[in-house]
Design a protein around this motif. Structure first.
Motif, PDB file in Angstrom:
ATOM      1  N   PRO A  35       0.820  -1.218   0.000  1.00  0.00           N
ATOM      2  CA  PRO A  35       0.000   0.000   0.000  1.00  0.00           C
ATOM      3  C   PRO A  35       0.854   1.267   0.000  1.00  0.00           C
ATOM      4  O   PRO A  35       2.030   1.237   0.373  1.00  0.00           O
ATOM      5  CB  PRO A  35      -0.802  -0.110   1.293  1.00  0.00           C
ATOM      6  CG  PRO A  35       0.048  -0.938   2.187  1.00  0.00           C
ATOM      7  CD  PRO A  35       0.780  -1.905   1.291  1.00  0.00           C
ATOM      8  N   GLU A  36       0.241   2.351  -0.418  1.00  0.00           N
ATOM      9  CA  GLU A  36       0.947   3.635  -0.444  1.00  0.00           C
ATOM     10  C   GLU A  36       0.956   4.308   0.921  1.00  0.00           C
ATOM     11  O   GLU A  36       1.854   5.088   1.222  1.00  0.00           O
ATOM     12  CB  GLU A  36       0.314   4.556  -1.478  1.00  0.00           C
ATOM     13  CG  GLU A  36       0.532   4.075  -2.901  1.00  0.00           C
ATOM     14  CD  GLU A  36      -0.066   5.005  -3.922  1.00  0.00           C
ATOM     15  OE1 GLU A  36      -0.342   6.176  -3.593  1.00  0.00           O
ATOM     16  OE2 GLU A  36      -0.262   4.559  -5.055  1.00  0.00           O
ATOM     17  N   SER A  37      -0.061   4.028   1.739  1.00  0.00           N
ATOM     18  CA  SER A  37      -0.112   4.639   3.071  1.00  0.00           C
ATOM     19  C   SER A  37      -0.264   3.551   4.128  1.00  0.00           C
ATOM     20  O   SER A  37      -0.850   2.499   3.883  1.00  0.00           O
ATOM     21  CB  SER A  37      -1.253   5.652   3.152  1.00  0.00           C
ATOM     22  OG  SER A  37      -2.495   5.023   2.958  1.00  0.00           O
ATOM     23  N   TRP A  70       0.564  -4.008   7.167  1.00  0.00           N
ATOM     24  CA  TRP A  70       1.615  -3.037   6.834  1.00  0.00           C
ATOM     25  C   TRP A  70       1.559  -1.877   7.820  1.00  0.00           C
ATOM     26  O   TRP A  70       0.484  -1.364   8.129  1.00  0.00           O
ATOM     27  CB  TRP A  70       1.409  -2.496   5.425  1.00  0.00           C
ATOM     28  CG  TRP A  70       1.646  -3.504   4.358  1.00  0.00           C
ATOM     29  CD1 TRP A  70       0.705  -4.289   3.755  1.00  0.00           C
ATOM     30  CD2 TRP A  70       2.891  -3.849   3.763  1.00  0.00           C
ATOM     31  NE1 TRP A  70       1.299  -5.092   2.817  1.00  0.00           N
ATOM     32  CE2 TRP A  70       2.645  -4.837   2.798  1.00  0.00           C
ATOM     33  CE3 TRP A  70       4.197  -3.401   3.959  1.00  0.00           C
ATOM     34  CZ2 TRP A  70       3.657  -5.397   2.028  1.00  0.00           C
ATOM     35  CZ3 TRP A  70       5.200  -3.956   3.182  1.00  0.00           C
ATOM     36  CH2 TRP A  70       4.925  -4.941   2.236  1.00  0.00           C
ATOM     37  N   SER A  71       2.728  -1.491   8.313  1.00  0.00           N
ATOM     38  CA  SER A  71       2.839  -0.367   9.227  1.00  0.00           C
ATOM     39  C   SER A  71       4.175   0.333   8.984  1.00  0.00           C
ATOM     40  O   SER A  71       5.083  -0.246   8.386  1.00  0.00           O
ATOM     41  CB  SER A  71       2.754  -0.859  10.679  1.00  0.00           C
ATOM     42  OG  SER A  71       2.778   0.225  11.579  1.00  0.00           O
ATOM     43  N   CYS A  72       4.290   1.544   9.468  1.00  0.00           N
ATOM     44  CA  CYS A  72       5.557   2.279   9.340  1.00  0.00           C
ATOM     45  C   CYS A  72       6.654   1.533  10.087  1.00  0.00           C
ATOM     46  O   CYS A  72       6.414   0.937  11.138  1.00  0.00           O
ATOM     47  CB  CYS A  72       5.428   3.685   9.908  1.00  0.00           C
ATOM     48  SG  CYS A  72       4.312   4.726   8.963  1.00  0.00           S
ATOM     49  N   THR A  78       2.271  -0.304  17.019  1.00  0.00           N
ATOM     50  CA  THR A  78       1.022  -0.325  16.256  1.00  0.00           C
ATOM     51  C   THR A  78       0.939  -1.594  15.420  1.00  0.00           C
ATOM     52  O   THR A  78      -0.108  -2.237  15.371  1.00  0.00           O
ATOM     53  CB  THR A  78       0.904   0.923  15.364  1.00  0.00           C
ATOM     54  OG1 THR A  78       0.868   2.075  16.204  1.00  0.00           O
ATOM     55  CG2 THR A  78      -0.343   0.876  14.507  1.00  0.00           C
ATOM     56  N   ALA A  79       2.025  -1.964  14.780  1.00  0.00           N
ATOM     57  CA  ALA A  79       2.027  -3.179  13.965  1.00  0.00           C
ATOM     58  C   ALA A  79       1.669  -4.398  14.807  1.00  0.00           C
ATOM     59  O   ALA A  79       0.840  -5.221  14.404  1.00  0.00           O
ATOM     60  CB  ALA A  79       3.390  -3.367  13.305  1.00  0.00           C
ATOM     61  N   GLN A  80       2.263  -4.504  15.984  1.00  0.00           N
ATOM     62  CA  GLN A  80       1.977  -5.641  16.854  1.00  0.00           C
ATOM     63  C   GLN A  80       0.545  -5.608  17.368  1.00  0.00           C
ATOM     64  O   GLN A  80      -0.095  -6.648  17.480  1.00  0.00           O
ATOM     65  CB  GLN A  80       2.973  -5.684  18.003  1.00  0.00           C
ATOM     66  CG  GLN A  80       4.354  -6.075  17.523  1.00  0.00           C
ATOM     67  CD  GLN A  80       5.392  -5.994  18.618  1.00  0.00           C
ATOM     68  OE1 GLN A  80       5.372  -5.088  19.452  1.00  0.00           O
ATOM     69  NE2 GLN A  80       6.315  -6.936  18.617  1.00  0.00           N
ATOM     70  N   ALA A  81       0.032  -4.426  17.658  1.00  0.00           N
ATOM     71  CA  ALA A  81      -1.359  -4.305  18.104  1.00  0.00           C
ATOM     72  C   ALA A  81      -2.314  -4.728  16.991  1.00  0.00           C
ATOM     73  O   ALA A  81      -3.309  -5.418  17.238  1.00  0.00           O
ATOM     74  CB  ALA A  81      -1.661  -2.875  18.551  1.00  0.00           C
ATOM     75  N   ILE A  82      -2.018  -4.321  15.760  1.00  0.00           N
ATOM     76  CA  ILE A  82      -2.857  -4.710  14.621  1.00  0.00           C
ATOM     77  C   ILE A  82      -2.814  -6.225  14.441  1.00  0.00           C
ATOM     78  O   ILE A  82      -3.852  -6.874  14.287  1.00  0.00           O
ATOM     79  CB  ILE A  82      -2.399  -3.985  13.330  1.00  0.00           C
ATOM     80  CG1 ILE A  82      -2.696  -2.488  13.444  1.00  0.00           C
ATOM     81  CG2 ILE A  82      -3.100  -4.579  12.105  1.00  0.00           C
ATOM     82  CD1 ILE A  82      -2.032  -1.655  12.350  1.00  0.00           C
ATOM     83  N   ALA A 119       9.086  -0.283   6.043  1.00  0.00           N
ATOM     84  CA  ALA A 119       7.799  -0.687   6.607  1.00  0.00           C
ATOM     85  C   ALA A 119       7.962  -1.964   7.408  1.00  0.00           C
ATOM     86  O   ALA A 119       8.924  -2.714   7.228  1.00  0.00           O
ATOM     87  CB  ALA A 119       6.790  -0.907   5.482  1.00  0.00           C
ATOM     88  N   LEU A 120       6.999  -2.195   8.290  1.00  0.00           N
ATOM     89  CA  LEU A 120       6.875  -3.481   8.964  1.00  0.00           C
ATOM     90  C   LEU A 120       5.803  -4.249   8.210  1.00  0.00           C
ATOM     91  O   LEU A 120       4.762  -3.694   7.853  1.00  0.00           O
ATOM     92  CB  LEU A 120       6.462  -3.291  10.421  1.00  0.00           C
ATOM     93  CG  LEU A 120       7.505  -2.620  11.300  1.00  0.00           C
ATOM     94  CD1 LEU A 120       6.926  -2.321  12.672  1.00  0.00           C
ATOM     95  CD2 LEU A 120       8.730  -3.510  11.432  1.00  0.00           C
TER      96      LEU A 120
END
Length: 134
Positions: A35-37, A70-72, A78-82, A119-120
């Motif tokens: 993704p772009e964002s 996908w995360s920053c 945040t990635a782990q929470a998602i 990204a992660l």
């Protein structure tokens, strides 16, 4: 007809409310490219195997899919929470009106290195046996 669209719809319907506050609903979608964002969750169907017929003119299939998280790169929390939220949201088969789940395999999550280190990226595997009327 193949059951992949109904499968994707059911999984997305389970994810959108679960990920509220973590991922925008428009960023929870089907897709195969990065993704772009961020953050985003993309679902891709990786396999449909028709396994036979069932009573009443139904067809049975094994479905395999991947949810790509996908995360920053600098936002591992945040990635782990998602990822954790997704695992809880799809621990059991989602509700679906067009297909019936005969089996739902528990999801698994693996974090994948991003060669660009921008990204992660996590991958959640989903697998189910479904049936539907022809």
């Amino acid at each position: 007809m193949t059951p992949d669209l109904a499968f994707q719809t059911a999984v997305r319907a389970a994810l959108v409310p679960a990920l509220a506050g973590l991922v925008e609903p428009s960023s929870i979608r089907t897709g195969t490219t990065r993704p772009e964002s961020f953050p985003a969750v993309l679902m891709s169907i990786s396999g449909i195997e028709i396994t036979g017929r069932a009573a009443g003119g139904q067809i049975v299939a094994q479905l395999d899919a991947m949810l790509h998280v996908w995360s920053c790169d600098d936002d591992a929390e945040t990635a782990q929470a998602i990822g954790a939220t997704i695992l809880r949201a799809v621990l059991d088969a989602p509700r679906a009106s067009e297909i019936a789940f005969d089996a739902w395999h528990r999801p698994s999550l693996a974090w994948v290195a991003d060669p660009a280190r921008e990204a992660l990226h996590g991958a959640v595997s989903l697998s189910a046996v479904v049936r539907w009327r022809e």
